[in-house]
Each structure stands twice: as structure tokens, then as C-alpha cells.
Design a protein around this motif. Structure first.
Motif, PDB file in Angstrom:
ATOM      1  N   GLU A  50     -13.517  12.410  -0.920  1.00  0.00           N
ATOM      2  CA  GLU A  50     -13.792  13.064  -2.198  1.00  0.00           C
ATOM      3  C   GLU A  50     -12.836  12.571  -3.280  1.00  0.00           C
ATOM      4  OE1 GLU A  50     -16.411  14.957  -3.063  1.00  0.00           O
ATOM      5  OE2 GLU A  50     -17.069  14.424  -1.044  1.00  0.00           O
ATOM      6  N   THR A  51     -11.590  12.332  -2.917  1.00  0.00           N
ATOM      7  CA  THR A  51     -10.607  11.835  -3.883  1.00  0.00           C
ATOM      8  C   THR A  51     -10.948  10.411  -4.318  1.00  0.00           C
ATOM      9  OG1 THR A  51      -8.901  13.205  -2.870  1.00  0.00           O
ATOM     10  CG2 THR A  51      -8.163  11.396  -4.273  1.00  0.00           C
ATOM     11  N   LEU A  52     -11.298   9.562  -3.358  1.00  0.00           N
ATOM     12  CA  LEU A  52     -11.569   8.163  -3.671  1.00  0.00           C
ATOM     13  C   LEU A  52     -12.884   7.962  -4.423  1.00  0.00           C
ATOM     14  CD1 LEU A  52     -10.350   6.242  -0.489  1.00  0.00           C
ATOM     15  CD2 LEU A  52      -9.212   6.489  -2.705  1.00  0.00           C
ATOM     16  N   ARG A  53     -13.810   8.883  -4.301  1.00  0.00           N
ATOM     17  CA  ARG A  53     -15.087   8.761  -5.030  1.00  0.00           C
ATOM     18  C   ARG A  53     -14.880   8.859  -6.531  1.00  0.00           C
ATOM     19  NH1 ARG A  53     -19.166  11.903  -1.001  1.00  0.00           N
ATOM     20  NH2 ARG A  53     -19.709  10.061   0.206  1.00  0.00           N
ATOM     21  N   GLY A  54     -13.825   9.522  -6.947  1.00  0.00           N
ATOM     22  CA  GLY A  54     -13.562   9.665  -8.371  1.00  0.00           C
ATOM     23  C   GLY A  54     -12.660   8.567  -8.924  1.00  0.00           C
ATOM     24  N   VAL A  55     -12.384   7.534  -8.111  1.00  0.00           N
ATOM     25  CA  VAL A  55     -11.455   6.470  -8.508  1.00  0.00           C
ATOM     26  C   VAL A  55     -12.229   5.161  -8.665  1.00  0.00           C
ATOM     27  CG1 VAL A  55      -9.436   5.162  -7.726  1.00  0.00           C
ATOM     28  CG2 VAL A  55      -9.560   7.602  -7.304  1.00  0.00           C
ATOM     29  N   GLU A  56     -11.744   4.324  -9.571  1.00  0.00           N
ATOM     30  CA  GLU A  56     -12.346   3.013  -9.784  1.00  0.00           C
ATOM     31  C   GLU A  56     -12.312   2.194  -8.492  1.00  0.00           C
ATOM     32  OE1 GLU A  56     -11.091  -0.919 -12.273  1.00  0.00           O
ATOM     33  OE2 GLU A  56     -10.779   1.034 -13.238  1.00  0.00           O
ATOM     34  N   GLU A  57     -13.414   1.508  -8.158  1.00  0.00           N
ATOM     35  CA  GLU A  57     -13.526   0.788  -6.887  1.00  0.00           C
ATOM     36  C   GLU A  57     -12.585  -0.408  -6.772  1.00  0.00           C
ATOM     37  OE1 GLU A  57     -17.550  -0.220  -5.969  1.00  0.00           O
ATOM     38  OE2 GLU A  57     -18.067   1.847  -5.480  1.00  0.00           O
ATOM     39  N   SER A  58     -12.158  -0.968  -7.887  1.00  0.00           N
ATOM     40  CA  SER A  58     -11.275  -2.127  -7.817  1.00  0.00           C
ATOM     41  C   SER A  58      -9.800  -1.741  -7.669  1.00  0.00           C
ATOM     42  CB  SER A  58     -11.447  -2.995  -9.066  1.00  0.00           C
ATOM     43  OG  SER A  58     -11.081  -2.252 -10.222  1.00  0.00           O
ATOM     44  N   ARG A  59      -9.533  -0.468  -7.755  1.00  0.00           N
ATOM     45  CA  ARG A  59      -8.153   0.009  -7.642  1.00  0.00           C
ATOM     46  C   ARG A  59      -7.643  -0.205  -6.223  1.00  0.00           C
ATOM     47  NH1 ARG A  59      -6.091   5.994  -9.428  1.00  0.00           N
ATOM     48  NH2 ARG A  59      -3.915   5.690  -8.853  1.00  0.00           N
ATOM     49  N   LYS A  60      -6.387  -0.638  -6.116  1.00  0.00           N
ATOM     50  CA  LYS A  60      -5.859  -0.860  -4.781  1.00  0.00           C
ATOM     51  C   LYS A  60      -5.387   0.463  -4.175  1.00  0.00           C
ATOM     52  CE  LYS A  60      -1.359  -2.533  -6.127  1.00  0.00           C
ATOM     53  NZ  LYS A  60      -0.324  -3.509  -5.948  1.00  0.00           N
ATOM     54  N   CYS A  61      -5.526   0.527  -2.869  1.00  0.00           N
ATOM     55  CA  CYS A  61      -5.066   1.697  -2.133  1.00  0.00           C
ATOM     56  C   CYS A  61      -4.509   1.232  -0.797  1.00  0.00           C
ATOM     57  CB  CYS A  61      -6.188   2.714  -1.959  1.00  0.00           C
ATOM     58  SG  CYS A  61      -7.578   2.136  -0.996  1.00  0.00           S
ATOM     59  N   PHE A  62      -3.862   2.118  -0.115  1.00  0.00           N
ATOM     60  CA  PHE A  62      -3.223   1.784   1.157  1.00  0.00           C
ATOM     61  C   PHE A  62      -3.783   2.676   2.244  1.00  0.00           C
ATOM     62  CE2 PHE A  62      -0.373   0.582  -2.195  1.00  0.00           C
ATOM     63  CZ  PHE A  62       0.094  -0.658  -1.794  1.00  0.00           C
ATOM     64  N   ARG A  63      -3.873   2.090   3.432  1.00  0.00           N
ATOM     65  CA  ARG A  63      -4.391   2.822   4.585  1.00  0.00           C
ATOM     66  C   ARG A  63      -3.560   2.475   5.795  1.00  0.00           C
ATOM     67  NH1 ARG A  63     -10.146   2.321   7.661  1.00  0.00           N
ATOM     68  NH2 ARG A  63      -9.887   4.210   8.880  1.00  0.00           N
ATOM     69  N   MET A  64      -3.264   3.487   6.592  1.00  0.00           N
ATOM     70  CA  MET A  64      -2.510   3.286   7.822  1.00  0.00           C
ATOM     71  C   MET A  64      -3.496   2.942   8.930  1.00  0.00           C
ATOM     72  SD  MET A  64       0.649   3.472   9.060  1.00  0.00           S
ATOM     73  CE  MET A  64       1.569   4.595   8.050  1.00  0.00           C
ATOM     74  N   VAL A  65      -3.344   1.754   9.515  1.00  0.00           N
ATOM     75  CA  VAL A  65      -4.206   1.302  10.602  1.00  0.00           C
ATOM     76  C   VAL A  65      -3.318   0.950  11.786  1.00  0.00           C
ATOM     77  CG1 VAL A  65      -5.921  -0.397  11.341  1.00  0.00           C
ATOM     78  CG2 VAL A  65      -5.901   0.388   8.968  1.00  0.00           C
ATOM     79  N   GLY A  66      -3.381   1.761  12.810  1.00  0.00           N
ATOM     80  CA  GLY A  66      -2.597   1.496  14.009  1.00  0.00           C
ATOM     81  C   GLY A  66      -1.101   1.436  13.749  1.00  0.00           C
ATOM     82  N   GLY A  67      -0.607   2.268  12.846  1.00  0.00           N
ATOM     83  CA  GLY A  67       0.812   2.295  12.555  1.00  0.00           C
ATOM     84  C   GLY A  67       1.251   1.263  11.522  1.00  0.00           C
ATOM     85  N   VAL A  68       0.313   0.483  10.984  1.00  0.00           N
ATOM     86  CA  VAL A  68       0.620  -0.538   9.989  1.00  0.00           C
ATOM     87  C   VAL A  68      -0.040  -0.144   8.677  1.00  0.00           C
ATOM     88  CG1 VAL A  68       0.381  -2.973   9.389  1.00  0.00           C
ATOM     89  CG2 VAL A  68       0.730  -2.311  11.773  1.00  0.00           C
ATOM     90  N   LEU A  69       0.732  -0.180   7.596  1.00  0.00           N
ATOM     91  CA  LEU A  69       0.194   0.136   6.280  1.00  0.00           C
ATOM     92  C   LEU A  69      -0.486  -1.096   5.711  1.00  0.00           C
ATOM     93  CD1 LEU A  69       0.102   2.572   4.423  1.00  0.00           C
ATOM     94  CD2 LEU A  69       2.132   1.683   3.272  1.00  0.00           C
ATOM     95  N   VAL A  70      -1.789  -0.971   5.408  1.00  0.00           N
ATOM     96  CA  VAL A  70      -2.598  -2.101   4.954  1.00  0.00           C
ATOM     97  C   VAL A  70      -3.015  -1.852   3.505  1.00  0.00           C
ATOM     98  CG1 VAL A  70      -4.719  -3.397   5.374  1.00  0.00           C
ATOM     99  CG2 VAL A  70      -3.466  -2.417   7.296  1.00  0.00           C
ATOM    100  N   GLU A  71      -2.872  -2.897   2.674  1.00  0.00           N
ATOM    101  CA  GLU A  71      -3.292  -2.796   1.278  1.00  0.00           C
ATOM    102  C   GLU A  71      -4.719  -3.314   1.148  1.00  0.00           C
ATOM    103  OE1 GLU A  71      -2.288  -4.744  -3.078  1.00  0.00           O
ATOM    104  OE2 GLU A  71      -0.744  -4.773  -1.525  1.00  0.00           O
ATOM    105  N   ARG A  72      -5.579  -2.494   0.553  1.00  0.00           N
ATOM    106  CA  ARG A  72      -6.976  -2.848   0.323  1.00  0.00           C
ATOM    107  C   ARG A  72      -7.398  -2.268  -1.013  1.00  0.00           C
ATOM    108  NH1 ARG A  72      -9.388  -2.825   5.815  1.00  0.00           N
ATOM    109  NH2 ARG A  72      -8.249  -4.473   6.869  1.00  0.00           N
ATOM    110  N   THR A  73      -8.668  -2.406  -1.298  1.00  0.00           N
ATOM    111  CA  THR A  73      -9.214  -1.765  -2.501  1.00  0.00           C
ATOM    112  C   THR A  73     -10.036  -0.555  -2.069  1.00  0.00           C
ATOM    113  OG1 THR A  73     -11.251  -3.057  -2.481  1.00  0.00           O
ATOM    114  CG2 THR A  73      -9.370  -3.967  -3.718  1.00  0.00           C
ATOM    115  N   VAL A  74     -10.313   0.307  -3.035  1.00  0.00           N
ATOM    116  CA  VAL A  74     -11.121   1.495  -2.762  1.00  0.00           C
ATOM    117  C   VAL A  74     -12.491   1.084  -2.234  1.00  0.00           C
ATOM    118  CG1 VAL A  74     -12.232   3.498  -3.831  1.00  0.00           C
ATOM    119  CG2 VAL A  74      -9.876   2.916  -4.427  1.00  0.00           C
ATOM    120  N   ALA A  75     -13.057   0.022  -2.786  1.00  0.00           N
ATOM    121  CA  ALA A  75     -14.383  -0.449  -2.367  1.00  0.00           C
ATOM    122  C   ALA A  75     -14.393  -0.870  -0.898  1.00  0.00           C
ATOM    123  CB  ALA A  75     -14.837  -1.608  -3.242  1.00  0.00           C
TER     124      ALA A  75
END
Length: 144
Positions: A50-75
Motif C-alpha cells: 500500500e505504501t509503495l503504490r503511492g510512490v513513483e515507480e522509478s524511485r529507488k528502494c531497498f529490500r532485504m533478501v536473505g539477509g542482504v540489503l538489495v537496491e532496486r526500484t519500486v517497479a
């Protein structure tokens, strides 16, 4: 020399029966904890989606994958979160089924070994000198 105790259900000692019962209860608790954990994960996923739906798709965000913080875009992240949000309820249903089967296994084990779980509560006014830690306890009684 004495022979070791047979492994059949009739030859088990009360200690072995109690240990097996405790093991089954422990497995049941683990399943319940995992189910609860998945429920919290599902709620977190829904909040993030719900939070990411209100954000621009090209904006970068971070996600924890298997204990590693990965930088990606909202899209890139949003479809993965939506997929996970669809998969979690299926996993929860499977765990609920396992939990129900484990409960049935425990009930069958209790019946087959004639186990009675008794709750001992301190009667009002009697035994006032006992502390609260010993006031309530569970007693497992197995009939041989």
C-alpha cells in the motif's frame, strides 16, 4: 546382562511415553509459531504494498533478501511483493492443515497410551504457604 526395552508401543516406559508426548507438543508449538510468523509477514507485505503504490515507480528502494540489503526500484520490487502476498496465504493454509494433523496425532497418542493431563490448581485458602510458581502445575499420568 539385561535386554534393552523393546521399541513397541506396549514396551515403552513412562519416561519414553512422556518424552514422545513432549516432542509432539513441541512440534505443534513450532508449527503454531511459524503460522503466526507468516501471518505477521503477510500483514507487513500488505502495508509495504500500500505504501509503495503511492510512490513513483522509478524511485529507488531497498529490500532485504536473505539477509542482504538489495537496491532496486519500486517497479521491480512491487511485483515481487504482490507475488509473495499471493503465496503467503497458501503457505498458511498448508501450515494450518499440518497443525490440525499434528493435533490429531497428539490426541491419538494420548488415547493409545491412556494419558491423562491433569491440571492441579491451588484451592482457595488451603496451602497458602506455597508460592505462586508451584500453585499451578500440569501432571502427566500414563497408565501402564
Amino acid at each position: 546382562m539385561s535386554k534393552p526395552a523393546p521399541k513397541s508401543g506396549k514396551g515403552k516406559t513412562n519416561e519414553e511415553i512422556f518424552a514422545n508426548f513432549q516432542e509432539l507438543r513441541g512440534e505443534q508449538r513450532l508449527l503454531a509459531n511459524k503460522l503466526s510468523e507468516l501471518g505477521m509477514d503477510l500483514n507487513e507485505h500488505k502495508i509495504v504494498i500500500e505504501t509503495l503504490r503511492g510512490v513513483e515507480e522509478s524511485r529507488k528502494c531497498f529490500r532485504m533478501v536473505g539477509g542482504v540489503l538489495v537496491e532496486r526500484t519500486v517497479a521491480e520490487i512491487l511485483p515481487e511483493l504482490l507475488n509473495n502476498c499471493e503465496q503467503l496465504p497458501r503457505a498458511m493454509r498448508a501450515l494450518e492443515e499440518q497443525l490440525a494433523r499434528k493435533g490429531a496425532d497428539i490426541n491419538q497418542y494420548i488415547q493409545s497410551h491412556d494419558i491423562r493431563v491433569q491440571r492441579v490448581d491451588k484451592p482457595d485458602g488451603a496451602g497458602a504457604e506455597r508460592d505462586d510458581a508451584t500453585a499451578k502445575s500440569n501432571v502427566l499420568v500414563a497408565s501402564a
